[in-house]
Design a protein around this motif. Structure first.
Motif, PDB file in Angstrom:
ATOM      1  N   SER A   1       0.797  -1.225   0.000  1.00 56.19           N
ATOM      2  CA  SER A   1       0.000   0.000   0.000  1.00 56.19           C
ATOM      3  C   SER A   1       0.829   1.274   0.000  1.00 56.19           C
ATOM      4  O   SER A   1       0.274   2.377   0.098  1.00 56.19           O
ATOM      5  CB  SER A   1      -0.976   0.043   1.199  1.00 56.19           C
ATOM      6  N   VAL A   2       2.142   1.189  -0.113  1.00 59.54           N
ATOM      7  CA  VAL A   2       2.999   2.381  -0.144  1.00 59.54           C
ATOM      8  C   VAL A   2       2.689   3.200  -1.395  1.00 59.54           C
ATOM      9  O   VAL A   2       2.506   2.654  -2.485  1.00 59.54           O
ATOM     10  CB  VAL A   2       4.489   1.970  -0.128  1.00 59.54           C
ATOM     11  N   THR A   3       2.658   4.529  -1.232  1.00 58.02           N
ATOM     12  CA  THR A   3       2.426   5.429  -2.356  1.00 58.02           C
ATOM     13  C   THR A   3       3.752   6.030  -2.810  1.00 58.02           C
ATOM     14  O   THR A   3       4.511   6.570  -2.001  1.00 58.02           O
ATOM     15  CB  THR A   3       1.452   6.553  -1.963  1.00 58.02           C
ATOM     16  N   LEU A   4       4.022   5.952  -4.108  1.00 55.16           N
ATOM     17  CA  LEU A   4       5.265   6.477  -4.670  1.00 55.16           C
ATOM     18  C   LEU A   4       5.193   8.006  -4.733  1.00 55.16           C
ATOM     19  O   LEU A   4       4.271   8.555  -5.345  1.00 55.16           O
ATOM     20  CB  LEU A   4       5.471   5.895  -6.065  1.00 55.16           C
ATOM     21  N   PRO A   5       6.149   8.727  -4.121  1.00 52.58           N
ATOM     22  CA  PRO A   5       6.123  10.197  -4.163  1.00 52.58           C
ATOM     23  C   PRO A   5       6.241  10.717  -5.593  1.00 52.58           C
ATOM     24  O   PRO A   5       6.807  10.068  -6.467  1.00 52.58           O
ATOM     25  CB  PRO A   5       7.353  10.599  -3.325  1.00 52.58           C
ATOM     26  N   VAL A   6       5.723  11.913  -5.802  1.00 52.89           N
ATOM     27  CA  VAL A   6       5.751  12.510  -7.134  1.00 52.89           C
ATOM     28  C   VAL A   6       7.188  12.671  -7.624  1.00 52.89           C
ATOM     29  O   VAL A   6       7.472  12.470  -8.816  1.00 52.89           O
ATOM     30  CB  VAL A   6       5.016  13.859  -7.129  1.00 52.89           C
ATOM     31  N   ALA A   7       8.112  13.022  -6.729  1.00 54.32           N
ATOM     32  CA  ALA A   7       9.511  13.191  -7.144  1.00 54.32           C
ATOM     33  C   ALA A   7      10.069  11.898  -7.721  1.00 54.32           C
ATOM     34  O   ALA A   7      10.798  11.911  -8.731  1.00 54.32           O
ATOM     35  CB  ALA A   7      10.354  13.652  -5.954  1.00 54.32           C
ATOM     36  N   ARG A   8       9.729  10.772  -7.123  1.00 48.40           N
ATOM     37  CA  ARG A   8      10.200   9.484  -7.644  1.00 48.40           C
ATOM     38  C   ARG A   8       9.526   9.159  -8.978  1.00 48.40           C
ATOM     39  O   ARG A   8      10.130   8.555  -9.849  1.00 48.40           O
ATOM     40  CB  ARG A   8       9.935   8.371  -6.636  1.00 48.40           C
ATOM     41  N   ARG A   9       8.278   9.553  -9.115  1.00 48.58           N
ATOM     42  CA  ARG A   9       7.581   9.305 -10.378  1.00 48.58           C
ATOM     43  C   ARG A   9       8.284  10.038 -11.516  1.00 48.58           C
ATOM     44  O   ARG A   9       8.487   9.483 -12.600  1.00 48.58           O
ATOM     45  CB  ARG A   9       6.115   9.754 -10.267  1.00 48.58           C
ATOM     46  N   ARG A  10       8.652  11.281 -11.267  1.00 50.61           N
ATOM     47  CA  ARG A  10       9.352  12.045 -12.302  1.00 50.61           C
ATOM     48  C   ARG A  10      10.718  11.434 -12.592  1.00 50.61           C
ATOM     49  O   ARG A  10      11.172  11.398 -13.740  1.00 50.61           O
ATOM     50  CB  ARG A  10       9.494  13.498 -11.867  1.00 50.61           C
TER      51      ARG A  10
END
Length: 494
Positions: free
Chosen positions: A274-283
């Motif tokens: 259930s961990v959410t990937l931070p936006v910085a990691r997505r970029r």
């Protein structure tokens, strides 16, 4: 010949109405040859008394069977098996049966499917008082009335073509329109109809994408742990599978191998932690994909259940290079038995996957697609999601308070909502043993072995879902988990 009333026994696990079950008992008896033309049925009063149901239920079932020519009514004499009822097929038996097969099936199969452990649950899970199991529809929350209305509307004369036509490779235009106008904008995604493909759920979408993009010699990178069927799909494709361990913020972008051809991720709600990937990691992942020239498959399941905070933007909404292939599903927001999902991607990819799908099936059944389209367009979908989100929020609040009081260990972080916790057992306690002992106490949990794979299972994690359990039962169910965990914890050596 009169058919004895004792012939009829109701199944408590039958999912349909009593009337439907009774009709099936009669038609089954006729089609199997046990009930023959002219046989007299039990009286409606006697059968109702025997089964413990109302007489009107029996009468309605008999009336429907008469309309379908399985039974005939003879005035005051009662109901009889019709002389023109459908007959069981008459098949001539072979003169002799072979004593055994001489086929060596291990050599006959061109390629055998992987045989790793899969997620399972008891077929009678609804009989358990405390079912902390994931992904099953809760009848208390589902909008039966409006779904039934939409399904009946899809059966109407106006939708005859959608119901009966062979659409070849095309999907229902109304459903595609609703996905584009109602669902995707909430994830920041804009798409054209030629960029959307309807699938038989997310797992079907994963298989189609793997078939299109992977083969022996290519490399697929996956999160570890991950959705078990994905690992099996990739193994079956013959590609190289490279697992990357997640941390407290999801997939570390710098750990993705440079030789990756396709990266599979669940950024909004990692499966199963259930961990959410931070936006910085997505970029950063998108930058890596550009630099190393690989594609990304984003499985965005359960994003609708964001009752705690707003969900982060979908990875595809941040994609400017056309590298992200997006998978959505109605399994969690409506019900898993619907088997309805969709792929959103560049037109060339969708065109190729559409051709692949047509080799297995031309399209998802038209009635299912049209009923779902009506459910979305008439506002019932939004109301359904809102109702479920409120219920899940309340259940999660109760569960979090009880777990703090009982000292149960939550291993995965989750800030947006969802429908489950990722849990860890006390030191020295096997999750599989804990789950087995809890069954004797009417509690169901899901040991996490299949998410890791047999060779890498630490044996200490389990998933605890609150989607299928009543709010009032959560504290007692968690108390039993805490008791069994304590009973299994090894005593310290003094």
């Amino acid at each position: 010949m009169a058919i004895a009333v004792e012939t009829f026994i109701l199944d408590p696990l039958h999912q349909g109405t009593l009337q439907r079950q009774l009709q099936e008992l009669v038609t089954g008896g006729i089609l199997s040859g046990r009930f023959r033309p002219g046989d007299r049925m039990p009286s409606s009063r006697g059968l109702a008394r025997h089964l413990g149901i109302s007489r009107i239920t029996v009468t309605l079932a008999y009336t429907e069977l008469v309309a379908n020519d399985y039974l005939s009514a003879r005035g005051r004499s009662g109901y009889f098996v019709s002389d023109t009822a459908p007959r069981p097929p008459s098949l001539s038996a072979p003169s002799h049966m072979p004593s055994g097969s001489r086929v060596d099936w291990s050599r006959a199969f061109a390629q055998q499917a992987p045989t790793e452990a899969v997620l399972t649950r008891p077929e009678d899970w609804r009989r358990y008082r405390y079912p902390f199991i994931y992904g099953q529809a809760d009848a208390r929350l589902f909008d039966h009335q409006n779904w039934r209305k939409c399904a009946l509307q899809a059966l109407g004369a106006r939708d005859f073509d959608a119901l009966t036509s062979d659409s070849y490779e095309r999907d229902d235009a109304q459903l595609v329109e609703q996905v584009i106008r109602l669902i995707l904008p909430r994830r920041g995604i804009a798409a054209h109809p030629e960029e959307v493909l309807v699938t038989m759920g997310a797992q079907n979408a994963l298989w189609l994408i793997a078939e299109a993009l992977l083969r022996p010699g290519r490399t697929a990178t996956v999160e570890h742990p991950c959705y078990p069927p994905l690992r099996q799909i990739l193994q079956h494709s013959g590609c190289n599978v490279r697992p990357v361990a997640i941390d407290g913020q999801g997939l570390p972008p710098q750990q993705v191998p440079a030789q990756t051809d396709v990266l599979f991720v669940t950024p909004s709600h990692h499966c199963p932690t259930s961990v959410t990937l931070p936006v910085a990691r997505r970029r950063e992942i998108l930058d890596r994909a550009d630099r190393d020239n690989f594609l990304i498959v984003e499985d965005d399941y359960e994003f609708e259940m964001s009752f705690a905070t707003s969900p982060s933007p979908a990875l595809k909404s941040l994609d400017r290079a056309g590298r992200v292939i997006y998978i959505g599903s109605f399994a969690k927001s409506l019900f898993p038995g619907l088997r309805l999902g969709y792929i959103v991607g560049p037109a060339p990819l969708v065109q190729e996957v559409r051709r692949l799908r047509s080799l297995v099936m031309r399209h998802v059944p038209g009635h299912i697609q049209r009923a779902a389209a009506y459910f979305l367009s008439q506002g019932h979908y939004d109301a359904q999601v809102h109702k479920m989100s409120r219920a899940y929020r309340d259940r999660r609040t109760v569960a979090e308070q009880a777990m703090r009081e009982l000292g149960l260990t939550v291993a995965g972080s989750n800030t947006f909502g969802g429908s489950s916790f990722w849990m860890q057992t006390p030191p020295g306690v096997s999750a599989a043993v804990l789950a087995q002992r809890l069954r004797d106490r009417k509690v169901l949990i899901e040991p996490a072995g299949p998410f890791f794979g047999a060779a890498q299972d630490p044996g200490t994690h389990y998933r605890l879902a609150y989607s299928s359990i009543a709010e009032r039962d959560i504290p007692e169910g968690l108390r039993r988990i805490a008791q069994e965990s304590a009973a299994l914890t090894p005593s310290p050596i003094i």
